[in-house]
Design a protein around this motif. Structure first.
Motif: not given
Length: 188
Positions: A150-167
């Motif tokens: 998810x580096x294109x959105x300013x996140x990095x590393x091995x930590x888990x990222x979760x994304x959900x729809x909000x509106x």
């Protein structure tokens, strides 16, 4: 197939895990007419246009391979004829990227498996239903993966990222860090 059935066909969890249903596909699709010439030819020859014919997709998008299970309305005979290189209902064709193949097979009447990989018939690793090896949620849009994807959105590393729809936005969370991206900007 249910989402659980579709997830059982994913052979890997290395990458971004994605579950997207028809309503979100319609929001993300945009207007017809701006497609690449290759995709317009595909629509013409197969009759399949994801804007109106795709109901749900589950995927693991990664490197060196990405795997997709798609359900919707498609004509397998036309799609396999378009691919042209089929052996026992498993088809492969060169991808637009060098040294990549798109392989596909029909899983059921309205569901197919697709792999994009350096391996010509990589989709065969998806044929056998198994215990799900990826964690998922049955929501209209759900994404999960390590921060490095998810580096294109300013996140990095091995930590888990979760994304959900909000509106009309995608909300990404990684530990205490969160980002909100308007849906129309997700693929910019």
């Amino acid at each position: 197939m249910t989402v659980a059935d579709m997830v059982r066909h994913l052979p890997s969890n290395e990458g971004i895990v994605l579950v997207v249903d028809r309503a979100v596909i319609a929001q993300l699709a945009g207007e017809a007419g701006g497609e690449e010439p290759e995709y317009r030819e595909f629509i013409e020859k197969t009759g399949f246009d994801f804007r109106k014919d795709l109901d749900r997709i589950v995927a693991v998008i990664g490197e060196p391979a990405s795997y997709y299970v798609a359900s919707g309305r498609f004509d397998w005979k036309k799609i396999s004829a378009y691919a042209g290189n089929c052996v026992k209902d498993v088809c492969a064709m060169p991808a637009s990227q060098p040294e990549r193949w798109i392989s596909l097979t029909r899983l059921s009447g309205n569901t197919m498996a697709i792999a994009v990989s350096p391996v010509q018939f990589a989709v065969t690793s998806m044929e056998v239903s198994r215990t799900p090896i990826v964690e998922w949620r049955d929501t209209p849009l759900w994404i999960r993966g390590k921060g490095k994807y998810f580096s294109r959105w300013g996140l990095s590393g091995e930590e888990m990222v979760e994304a959900q729809l909000k509106g009309r936005a995608l909300e990404l969370k990684a530990g205490t860090v969160s980002r909100t991206i308007p849906l129309d900007k997700v693929f910019d």
